[in-house]
Write a protein that holds these residues in place. Structure first.
Motif: not given
Length: 215
Positions: A62, A121-123, A125, A154-158, A160, A162
Protein backbone atom coordinates in the motif's frame (compact mmCIF):
# COMPACT_ATOMS: atom_id res chain seq x y z
CA UNK A 1 7.11 18.18 -7.09
CA UNK A 2 10.67 17.45 -8.09
CA UNK A 3 12.60 20.50 -9.16
CA UNK A 4 14.20 20.57 -12.57
CA UNK A 5 17.81 21.46 -13.16
CA UNK A 6 18.52 25.17 -13.01
CA UNK A 7 18.25 26.88 -16.37
CA UNK A 8 15.76 24.45 -17.90
CA UNK A 9 12.69 26.54 -17.10
CA UNK A 10 9.14 25.40 -16.40
CA UNK A 11 7.22 25.84 -19.64
CA UNK A 12 5.65 22.87 -21.46
CA UNK A 13 8.55 22.99 -23.94
CA UNK A 14 11.20 22.52 -21.22
CA UNK A 15 12.56 19.00 -21.36
CA UNK A 16 15.32 17.48 -19.18
CA UNK A 17 18.10 15.76 -21.17
CA UNK A 18 17.33 12.37 -19.63
CA UNK A 19 13.57 12.65 -20.14
CA UNK A 20 12.76 12.61 -23.83
CA UNK A 21 9.00 12.58 -24.13
CA UNK A 22 8.32 13.81 -20.60
CA UNK A 23 5.67 16.48 -20.45
CA UNK A 24 6.56 19.33 -18.09
CA UNK A 25 3.53 21.42 -17.17
CA UNK A 26 3.04 24.88 -15.71
CA UNK A 27 -0.65 25.72 -15.49
CA UNK A 28 -2.35 27.48 -12.62
CA UNK A 29 -1.07 25.91 -9.43
CA UNK A 30 0.73 23.02 -11.17
CA UNK A 31 4.42 23.81 -11.42
CA UNK A 32 7.45 21.58 -12.05
CA UNK A 33 5.11 18.60 -12.54
CA UNK A 34 5.64 15.68 -14.87
CA UNK A 35 2.89 13.66 -16.47
CA UNK A 36 3.13 9.90 -17.12
CA UNK A 37 5.49 9.40 -20.03
CA UNK A 38 5.95 5.66 -20.41
CA UNK A 39 8.73 3.24 -19.39
CA UNK A 40 12.15 4.80 -19.01
CA UNK A 41 10.95 8.31 -19.85
CA UNK A 42 11.06 9.99 -16.43
CA UNK A 43 13.97 12.28 -15.47
CA UNK A 44 16.40 10.68 -13.04
CA UNK A 45 15.05 12.01 -9.70
CA UNK A 46 11.49 11.15 -10.73
CA UNK A 47 12.54 7.65 -11.74
CA UNK A 48 14.26 7.04 -8.42
CA UNK A 49 11.26 8.37 -6.51
CA UNK A 50 9.18 5.73 -8.27
CA UNK A 51 11.77 3.04 -7.52
CA UNK A 52 11.21 3.50 -3.78
CA UNK A 53 8.31 1.09 -4.23
CA UNK A 54 11.03 -1.58 -4.35
CA UNK A 55 12.12 -0.76 -0.80
CA UNK A 56 9.01 -2.32 0.73
CA UNK A 57 7.33 -5.68 0.53
CA UNK A 58 6.92 -6.82 -3.08
CA UNK A 59 3.41 -8.28 -2.87
CA UNK A 60 0.57 -5.77 -2.84
CA UNK A 61 2.25 -2.90 -0.99
CA UNK A 62 0.00 0.00 0.00
CA UNK A 63 1.53 3.27 -1.18
CA UNK A 64 0.55 6.83 -0.37
CA UNK A 65 1.79 9.75 -2.47
CA UNK A 66 1.44 13.17 -0.86
CA UNK A 67 1.74 15.78 -3.60
CA UNK A 68 0.49 13.70 -6.52
CA UNK A 69 1.12 16.38 -9.15
CA UNK A 70 0.29 14.96 -12.59
CA UNK A 71 0.77 11.33 -11.56
CA UNK A 72 4.07 10.57 -13.30
CA UNK A 73 5.64 8.93 -10.24
CA UNK A 74 2.44 7.01 -9.49
CA UNK A 75 2.25 5.62 -13.03
CA UNK A 76 5.88 4.50 -12.92
CA UNK A 77 5.42 2.85 -9.50
CA UNK A 78 2.53 0.83 -10.89
CA UNK A 79 4.59 -0.14 -13.91
CA UNK A 80 7.38 -1.37 -11.62
CA UNK A 81 4.96 -3.20 -9.32
CA UNK A 82 1.49 -3.75 -10.81
CA UNK A 83 0.34 -5.31 -7.53
CA UNK A 84 0.86 -2.06 -5.63
CA UNK A 85 -2.20 -0.28 -4.26
CA UNK A 86 -1.79 3.49 -4.64
CA UNK A 87 -3.50 6.50 -3.15
CA UNK A 88 -2.48 9.93 -4.47
CA UNK A 89 -3.32 13.08 -2.52
CA UNK A 90 -3.04 16.66 -3.74
CA UNK A 91 -4.47 19.97 -2.53
CA UNK A 92 -4.22 21.57 -5.99
CA UNK A 93 -7.50 21.30 -7.84
CA UNK A 94 -5.70 21.59 -11.17
CA UNK A 95 -3.61 18.50 -10.35
CA UNK A 96 -6.70 16.54 -9.38
CA UNK A 97 -8.49 17.63 -12.56
CA UNK A 98 -5.49 16.62 -14.70
CA UNK A 99 -5.17 13.12 -13.23
CA UNK A 100 -8.89 12.48 -13.36
CA UNK A 101 -8.89 13.55 -17.00
CA UNK A 102 -5.92 11.19 -17.62
CA UNK A 103 -6.80 8.26 -15.31
CA UNK A 104 -4.15 5.81 -14.12
CA UNK A 105 -5.36 2.26 -13.47
CA UNK A 106 -4.64 1.26 -9.87
CA UNK A 107 -4.49 4.82 -8.50
CA UNK A 108 -7.11 6.26 -6.16
CA UNK A 109 -7.08 10.08 -6.36
CA UNK A 110 -7.95 12.22 -3.32
CA UNK A 111 -8.35 16.01 -3.21
CA UNK A 112 -7.17 16.96 0.29
CA UNK A 113 -4.51 18.65 2.40
CA UNK A 114 -1.66 16.22 3.04
CA UNK A 115 -1.63 16.56 6.82
CA UNK A 116 -5.41 16.45 7.11
CA UNK A 117 -5.49 13.25 5.08
CA UNK A 118 -2.72 11.62 7.10
CA UNK A 119 -4.48 12.28 10.38
CA UNK A 120 -7.46 10.15 9.37
CA UNK A 121 -6.17 7.58 6.86
CA UNK A 122 -5.26 3.93 7.22
CA UNK A 123 -1.81 2.32 7.15
CA UNK A 124 0.71 2.15 4.32
CA UNK A 125 3.95 0.35 3.47
CA UNK A 126 5.37 3.38 1.69
CA UNK A 127 4.62 7.09 2.04
CA UNK A 128 6.21 9.36 -0.55
CA UNK A 129 6.04 13.02 0.49
CA UNK A 130 6.47 15.47 -2.39
CA UNK A 131 4.63 18.56 -1.13
CA UNK A 132 5.77 22.00 -2.30
CA UNK A 133 4.37 25.42 -3.09
CA UNK A 134 5.85 27.98 -5.44
CA UNK A 135 7.22 31.17 -3.85
CA UNK A 136 8.51 33.42 -6.59
CA UNK A 137 10.60 31.05 -8.71
CA UNK A 138 11.45 28.70 -5.83
CA UNK A 139 9.81 25.45 -4.78
CA UNK A 140 9.28 25.71 -1.01
CA UNK A 141 7.91 23.22 1.47
CA UNK A 142 4.99 24.77 3.40
CA UNK A 143 5.75 25.36 7.10
CA UNK A 144 2.30 24.00 7.94
CA UNK A 145 3.50 20.54 6.83
CA UNK A 146 6.36 20.24 9.33
CA UNK A 147 4.28 17.75 11.30
CA UNK A 148 3.92 15.34 8.38
CA UNK A 149 6.88 13.03 9.23
CA UNK A 150 5.64 12.43 12.78
CA UNK A 151 2.11 11.57 11.64
CA UNK A 152 3.43 9.55 8.70
CA UNK A 153 5.45 7.39 11.10
CA UNK A 154 2.19 6.48 12.86
CA UNK A 155 0.64 5.47 9.54
CA UNK A 156 3.45 3.17 8.40
CA UNK A 157 3.06 -0.57 8.64
CA UNK A 158 5.80 -2.59 10.32
CA UNK A 159 8.95 -2.16 8.23
CA UNK A 160 7.38 0.67 6.27
CA UNK A 161 9.35 3.45 4.62
CA UNK A 162 8.82 7.23 4.53
CA UNK A 163 10.44 9.13 1.65
CA UNK A 164 10.58 12.92 1.42
CA UNK A 165 11.73 14.83 -1.61
CA UNK A 166 13.88 17.77 -0.50
CA UNK A 167 15.58 20.58 -2.40
CA UNK A 168 19.29 20.94 -1.69
CA UNK A 169 19.37 24.62 -2.71
CA UNK A 170 16.67 25.43 -0.17
CA UNK A 171 18.53 23.83 2.74
CA UNK A 172 17.02 20.46 2.02
CA UNK A 173 18.42 17.02 2.62
CA UNK A 174 17.80 15.43 6.00
CA UNK A 175 15.45 17.74 7.84
CA UNK A 176 15.19 18.03 11.66
CA UNK A 177 11.62 16.79 11.73
CA UNK A 178 12.64 13.58 9.93
CA UNK A 179 15.64 12.87 12.15
CA UNK A 180 13.51 13.54 15.24
CA UNK A 181 11.09 10.78 14.26
CA UNK A 182 13.01 8.15 12.31
CA UNK A 183 16.10 6.46 13.67
CA UNK A 184 17.20 5.01 10.32
CA UNK A 185 17.76 7.44 7.46
CA UNK A 186 19.56 7.46 4.13
CA UNK A 187 19.80 9.84 1.21
CA UNK A 188 19.90 9.63 -2.56
CA UNK A 189 21.24 12.71 -4.33
CA UNK A 190 21.57 13.27 -8.08
CA UNK A 191 24.32 14.96 -10.02
CA UNK A 192 23.19 18.23 -11.64
CA UNK A 193 19.87 18.13 -9.81
CA UNK A 194 18.79 19.99 -6.68
CA UNK A 195 16.66 17.11 -5.43
CA UNK A 196 17.70 14.84 -2.58
CA UNK A 197 15.46 11.94 -1.60
CA UNK A 198 15.54 11.30 2.16
CA UNK A 199 14.56 7.69 2.90
CA UNK A 200 13.60 6.94 6.51
CA UNK A 201 12.22 4.13 8.62
CA UNK A 202 11.80 3.14 12.25
CA UNK A 203 13.60 -0.11 11.40
CA UNK A 204 16.86 -0.78 9.54
CA UNK A 205 16.43 -0.67 5.78
CA UNK A 206 16.88 -3.95 3.94
CA UNK A 207 20.43 -3.77 2.54
CA UNK A 208 19.73 -5.81 -0.58
CA UNK A 209 16.71 -3.69 -1.46
CA UNK A 210 18.70 -0.49 -0.85
CA UNK A 211 21.54 -1.63 -3.10
CA UNK A 212 19.11 -2.49 -5.89
CA UNK A 213 17.42 0.88 -5.43
CA UNK A 214 20.66 2.90 -5.61
CA UNK A 215 22.20 1.30 -8.67
Amino acid sequence: MLKLQRGLGTTPAAEPPEGRGVQVIEAGDIVFSVSPAGPGKLPRPYAYAARTVGLVRPSGPRVLILGLGLGGVAAEMLRLNPSAILVGVDIAQSSIDWVRAHPIDGLDVVHADALDYLESCGSFDLIFDDCFVLVGEDAVRPKALRGVPAVAAQRLRSGGVYVQNTIRAAGGRETPEISAVFRYRRERAFRDWENVLVVASTRPLDEDRWKRFKR
